[in-house]
Design a protein around this motif. Structure first.
Motif, PDB file in Angstrom:
ATOM      1  N   LYS A 121       0.811  -1.211   0.000  1.00 18.60           N
ATOM      2  CA  LYS A 121       0.000   0.000   0.000  1.00 18.60           C
ATOM      3  C   LYS A 121       0.850   1.268   0.000  1.00 18.60           C
ATOM      4  O   LYS A 121       0.437   2.329  -0.451  1.00 18.60           O
ATOM      5  CB  LYS A 121      -0.919   0.004   1.227  1.00 18.60           C
ATOM      6  N   ASP A 122       2.085   1.144   0.518  1.00 16.36           N
ATOM      7  CA  ASP A 122       2.991   2.291   0.520  1.00 16.36           C
ATOM      8  C   ASP A 122       3.271   2.795  -0.883  1.00 16.36           C
ATOM      9  O   ASP A 122       3.644   3.940  -1.072  1.00 16.36           O
ATOM     10  CB  ASP A 122       4.327   1.923   1.187  1.00 16.36           C
ATOM     11  N   HIS A 123       3.121   1.924  -1.880  1.00 17.93           N
ATOM     12  CA  HIS A 123       3.439   2.308  -3.265  1.00 17.93           C
ATOM     13  C   HIS A 123       2.196   2.356  -4.146  1.00 17.93           C
ATOM     14  O   HIS A 123       2.302   2.386  -5.352  1.00 17.93           O
ATOM     15  CB  HIS A 123       4.437   1.315  -3.863  1.00 17.93           C
ATOM     16  N   ARG A 124       1.005   2.338  -3.497  1.00 20.39           N
ATOM     17  CA  ARG A 124      -0.210   2.296  -4.290  1.00 20.39           C
ATOM     18  C   ARG A 124      -0.884   3.655  -4.276  1.00 20.39           C
ATOM     19  O   ARG A 124      -0.931   4.327  -3.252  1.00 20.39           O
ATOM     20  CB  ARG A 124      -1.147   1.243  -3.697  1.00 20.39           C
ATOM     21  N   GLN A 125      -1.467   4.060  -5.410  1.00 22.31           N
ATOM     22  CA  GLN A 125      -2.189   5.314  -5.461  1.00 22.31           C
ATOM     23  C   GLN A 125      -3.541   5.163  -4.776  1.00 22.31           C
ATOM     24  O   GLN A 125      -4.157   4.120  -4.821  1.00 22.31           O
ATOM     25  CB  GLN A 125      -2.417   5.772  -6.913  1.00 22.31           C
ATOM     26  N   GLY A 126      -3.997   6.277  -4.144  1.00 23.22           N
ATOM     27  CA  GLY A 126      -5.322   6.256  -3.549  1.00 23.22           C
ATOM     28  C   GLY A 126      -6.376   6.329  -4.630  1.00 23.22           C
ATOM     29  O   GLY A 126      -6.261   7.041  -5.609  1.00 23.22           O
ATOM     30  N   SER A 127      -7.420   5.594  -4.495  1.00 24.42           N
ATOM     31  CA  SER A 127      -8.548   5.624  -5.417  1.00 24.42           C
ATOM     32  C   SER A 127      -9.796   5.958  -4.631  1.00 24.42           C
ATOM     33  O   SER A 127      -9.828   5.931  -3.403  1.00 24.42           O
ATOM     34  CB  SER A 127      -8.721   4.261  -6.095  1.00 24.42           C
ATOM     35  N   SER A 128     -10.898   6.264  -5.330  1.00 23.18           N
ATOM     36  CA  SER A 128     -12.136   6.581  -4.648  1.00 23.18           C
ATOM     37  C   SER A 128     -12.650   5.376  -3.886  1.00 23.18           C
ATOM     38  O   SER A 128     -13.232   5.494  -2.814  1.00 23.18           O
ATOM     39  CB  SER A 128     -13.181   7.055  -5.666  1.00 23.18           C
ATOM     40  N   GLU A 129     -12.420   4.186  -4.414  1.00 21.32           N
ATOM     41  CA  GLU A 129     -12.852   2.982  -3.721  1.00 21.32           C
ATOM     42  C   GLU A 129     -12.129   2.861  -2.389  1.00 21.32           C
ATOM     43  O   GLU A 129     -12.712   2.521  -1.364  1.00 21.32           O
ATOM     44  CB  GLU A 129     -12.560   1.735  -4.576  1.00 21.32           C
ATOM     45  N   GLU A 130     -10.840   3.143  -2.409  1.00 20.78           N
ATOM     46  CA  GLU A 130     -10.042   3.051  -1.180  1.00 20.78           C
ATOM     47  C   GLU A 130     -10.552   4.054  -0.161  1.00 20.78           C
ATOM     48  O   GLU A 130     -10.674   3.751   1.030  1.00 20.78           O
ATOM     49  CB  GLU A 130      -8.582   3.343  -1.506  1.00 20.78           C
ATOM     50  N   MET A 131     -10.883   5.267  -0.598  1.00 15.48           N
ATOM     51  CA  MET A 131     -11.346   6.283   0.317  1.00 15.48           C
ATOM     52  C   MET A 131     -12.702   5.901   0.904  1.00 15.48           C
ATOM     53  O   MET A 131     -13.011   6.183   2.050  1.00 15.48           O
ATOM     54  CB  MET A 131     -11.455   7.637  -0.396  1.00 15.48           C
ATOM     55  N   ASP A 132     -13.555   5.224   0.104  1.00 13.80           N
ATOM     56  CA  ASP A 132     -14.863   4.841   0.599  1.00 13.80           C
ATOM     57  C   ASP A 132     -14.756   3.828   1.723  1.00 13.80           C
ATOM     58  O   ASP A 132     -15.557   3.818   2.655  1.00 13.80           O
ATOM     59  CB  ASP A 132     -15.708   4.255  -0.547  1.00 13.80           C
ATOM     60  N   SER A 133     -13.781   2.948   1.643  1.00 16.92           N
ATOM     61  CA  SER A 133     -13.664   1.896   2.633  1.00 16.92           C
ATOM     62  C   SER A 133     -12.803   2.293   3.824  1.00 16.92           C
ATOM     63  O   SER A 133     -12.830   1.647   4.844  1.00 16.92           O
ATOM     64  CB  SER A 133     -13.064   0.632   1.992  1.00 16.92           C
ATOM     65  N   SER A 134     -12.036   3.392   3.679  1.00 15.80           N
ATOM     66  CA  SER A 134     -11.069   3.733   4.709  1.00 15.80           C
ATOM     67  C   SER A 134     -11.663   4.030   6.077  1.00 15.80           C
ATOM     68  O   SER A 134     -11.030   3.731   7.081  1.00 15.80           O
ATOM     69  CB  SER A 134     -10.184   4.905   4.248  1.00 15.80           C
ATOM     70  N   PRO A 135     -12.888   4.642   6.200  1.00 15.91           N
ATOM     71  CA  PRO A 135     -13.390   4.899   7.536  1.00 15.91           C
ATOM     72  C   PRO A 135     -13.571   3.652   8.387  1.00 15.91           C
ATOM     73  O   PRO A 135     -13.717   3.750   9.594  1.00 15.91           O
ATOM     74  CB  PRO A 135     -14.742   5.586   7.266  1.00 15.91           C
ATOM     75  N   GLU A 136     -13.564   2.469   7.778  1.00 19.32           N
ATOM     76  CA  GLU A 136     -13.712   1.237   8.538  1.00 19.32           C
ATOM     77  C   GLU A 136     -12.410   0.816   9.213  1.00 19.32           C
ATOM     78  O   GLU A 136     -12.414  -0.059  10.061  1.00 19.32           O
ATOM     79  CB  GLU A 136     -14.181   0.094   7.608  1.00 19.32           C
ATOM     80  N   SER A 137     -11.273   1.408   8.809  1.00 10.42           N
ATOM     81  CA  SER A 137     -10.000   0.964   9.351  1.00 10.42           C
ATOM     82  C   SER A 137      -9.846   1.402  10.801  1.00 10.42           C
ATOM     83  O   SER A 137     -10.392   2.429  11.230  1.00 10.42           O
ATOM     84  CB  SER A 137      -8.844   1.521   8.523  1.00 10.42           C
ATOM     85  N   LEU A 138      -9.101   0.607  11.561  1.00 13.76           N
ATOM     86  CA  LEU A 138      -8.845   0.930  12.963  1.00 13.76           C
ATOM     87  C   LEU A 138      -8.154   2.280  13.083  1.00 13.76           C
ATOM     88  O   LEU A 138      -8.495   3.093  13.947  1.00 13.76           O
ATOM     89  CB  LEU A 138      -7.972  -0.168  13.583  1.00 13.76           C
TER      90      LEU A 138
END
Length: 631
Positions: free
Chosen positions: A218-235
């Motif tokens: 993930k350190d080398h991956r670009q952020g996408s809208s899908e990633e942002m949608d799911s991010s609030p679930e992260s600890l």
């Protein structure tokens, strides 16, 4: 509310103005300050904008200012004298003898005052980070403070100027920030958080090894809208955003299962790097947002193909918009957030600029021999020996018993023995300075601490103007309290890093300025052609910086390598009274040689220099005094 009204009448905030682009004010230091005021909903300062050109259209300027902050326009010559001696931004307390200057110092003060005005805004105080240390270290000492406070704002401003004429070059500072966003997160009690994350992953049926691989990729991956949608679930996001909302204290968590408690630290999943300093939204994010926004605007307009090289920066830019009140504050300051395209491809771009940073340590020298004696012998062979100038008056002392209590260092909380040694140290410096000073001279006490040197000088030399410069707020507040008790009217207090002080002066003084701070004081004095009296300290902290390379003088450079000079510095710190006499003697000799290098460097720039041993030598293990007078 009484306290707020008092602040309104006493606190003035002065900001530079150079130009504006589409309603956004420059320089970036000013826009960052206005952004923080909006974010904190802070109305307790009288804000004054200072145009850098007489021809600035005041009516046009008022049209681009936010209506939410009442701002006055003031010419540079109408600034209070203490502010005219500082770089902006600056905050002044009436009656104009206490000034805070420099971006980091001013922003931290705004946060503190906003919280004091409304203690229910605990999330505002959280901007200062763990132990309230965010951007507290000065830029010369902290590479992170330097990056946020100085180099990124300046690099982005230059990037914008360059982009108006030709395709701009990506600033190395932005590449450095992208790299820092990939670094492991280090937070207080991160072991507990990582165990919670492991428990969460196991409950979701994710194998720890697989989770680790995903985190690293993930350190080398670009952020996408899908990633942002799911991010609030992260600890991590749950923990980060919990800091930014006012809520009741949560119920104590149940004890973790045995297999979670016993998991090895090496098997715990890493925490995701969410914000500039890691897990939590801090003042660093406030500083960086206006800068990165303008960088991305140019990238999207003129270099859109380069956007894929900044996946972590893009993800940070989108994530920061979800922080409560950020969008509102941004719109009030002319920031219209970009809608970045989805970035799906993997970026393994290599940034050569990051590999070109100069390394402090030299390459291994096959002829190098460790220890101080070979180095000292090498200097002796070139005619450089330990040599002190005679003390001009070794028995002179102030009559401390007849001075007001607030003048003496005994006024502080130090022991009687330490207070006596401090008086002895002051005797040495005060004698030299009072013999150099003339009526009307301006004297600056750099790294003043609680004002032991500056307050004595202001009391002894009423016809001179004395300025105390110190980065630690509490020390300076204590100094001002002592000054007020004495009724001194010839003294200023400036909380700032010394590079933000731009005033003219005749004599610079520094008692036990740590490490390269002594070199910064000497450099400041030389640039102003002022005399100086410095007592160095913490030789072991001396190292190459963005401003200084050691050895400093041509004579020492021809003889010693950087590594050999560092040997002298390390052994120069070995002068404590509990050490064996022979070891202390070697330490004292190394101190002298390090200071002789400083002396030779100043002599090469037109100064007459003396390296003197303070009397009695028992007043301090660090008892050298460097006295410089311009020829």
């Amino acid at each position: 509310m009484k306290g707020i009204k008092k602040s309104l009448t006493e606190e003035y905030l002065y900001l530079d103005f150079s130009h504006h682009i589409e309603g956004f004010i420059f320089p970036l230091h000013t826009s960052v300050t206005l952004f923080l005021l909006s974010y904190c909903d802070c109305k307790i300062f009288k804000v004054c904008l200072v145009p850098n050109r007489e021809s600035t259209d005041v009516l046009l300027l008022k049209n681009v200012l936010s209506e939410d902050v009442e701002i006055q326009i003031i010419s540079r010559q109408d600034l209070p004298p203490i502010v005219q001696s500082c770089c902006l931004p600056a905050v002044v307390e009436r009656p104009d003898n206490f000034c805070r200057a420099g971006l980091a110092v001013v922003l931290r003060h705004i946060i503190q005052k906003s919280y004091e005005a409304d203690p229910s805004k605990k999330e505002i105080l959280e901007l200062l980070g763990f132990k309230k240390t965010c951007l507290k270290a000065c830029a010369e000492v902290s590479q992170w403070t330097r990056l946020c406070e100085l180099t990124i704002p300046l690099a982005v401003e230059n990037f914008l100027k360059e982009s108006s004429d030709q395709p701009p070059t990506i600033p190395a500072e932005i590449l450095e920030l992208e790299r820092k966003l990939s670094e492991p997160v280090r937070v207080h009690n991160d072991d507990k958080l990582r165990r919670q994350k492991l428990k969460q992953q196991k409950a979701a049926g994710v194998r720890p090894s697989l989770a680790k691989e995903k985190a690293q990729s993930k350190d080398h991956r670009q952020g996408s809208s899908e990633e942002m949608d799911s991010s609030p679930e992260s600890l991590e996001l749950k923990v980060a955003f919990a800091k930014l909302t006012v809520h009741e204290d949560p119920a104590p968590a149940n004890r973790e299962p045995s297999h979670i408690r016993k998991a090895k630290a090496s098997d715990l999943p890493p925490l995701e790097h969410l914000f500039a300093e890691g897990l939590y939204f801090t003042l660093a994010d406030i500083v960086l947002l206006p800068c990165i926004h303008h960088f991305l605007v140019i990238i999207c307009k003129k270099l859109s193909e380069k956007l894929v090289e900044f996946p972590l920066l893009a993800a940070w830019y989108q994530r920061i918009q979800e922080v409560p009140r950020v969008k509102t504050a941004a719109s009030q300051c002319g920031i219209q957030f970009l809608h970045l395209p989805q970035l799906q491809t993997t970026s393994n771009e290599h940034h050569p600029n990051l590999d070109e940073a100069p390394c402090i340590e030299e390459q291994s020298d096959p002829l190098f021999i460790g220890g101080p004696r070979p180095t000292m012998t090498k200097l002796m062979e070139k005619g450089i020996e330990v040599m002190f100038s005679p003390h001009p008056c070794p028995t002179w002392t102030l009559d401390w018993d007849t001075l007001p209590a607030a003048v003496s260092p005994k006024e502080g909380k130090m022991s009687s023995d330490r207070a006596l040694r401090k008086q002895q140290q002051l005797n040495n410096l005060i004698y030299v300075v009072t013999n150099q000073a003339r009526p009307g001279d301006r004297i600056v006490d750099f790294c003043s601490g609680g004002g032991h040197v500056g307050i004595v000088l202001a009391y002894m030399l009423p016809s001179c103007q004395v300025t105390l410069i110190e980065n630690k707020e509490l020390s300076l507040i204590h100094a001002k309290k002592r000054s007020d008790e004495l009724g001194l009217s010839n003294i200023w207090f400036i909380q700032a890093n010394m590079e933000y002080f731009t005033g003219m002066f005749n004599i610079g003084v520094a008692l036990h300025a740590c490490g390269v701070a002594t070199d910064m004081v000497i450099e400041h004095c030389i640039k102003t052609r002022a005399s100086f009296v410095t007592c160095p300290c913490c030789y072991g902290f001396i190292q190459n910086t963005s401003k200084f390379n050691f050895p400093k003088s041509d004579q020492f450079k021809k003889t010693l390598s950087y590594k050999e000079h560092m040997i002298l510095c390390r052994f120069a710190d070995q002068t404590a009274v509990q050490l064996p006499p022979q070891r202390r003697l070697i330490g004292k000799q190394c101190m002298c040689l390090v200071d002789l290098d400083r002396a030779r460097a100043a002599e090469e720039r037109g100064y007459s220099i003396q390296v003197i041993s303070m009397q009695p030598e028992s007043c301090s293990p660090k008892n050298n005094m460097i006295v410089g007078v311009p020829i």
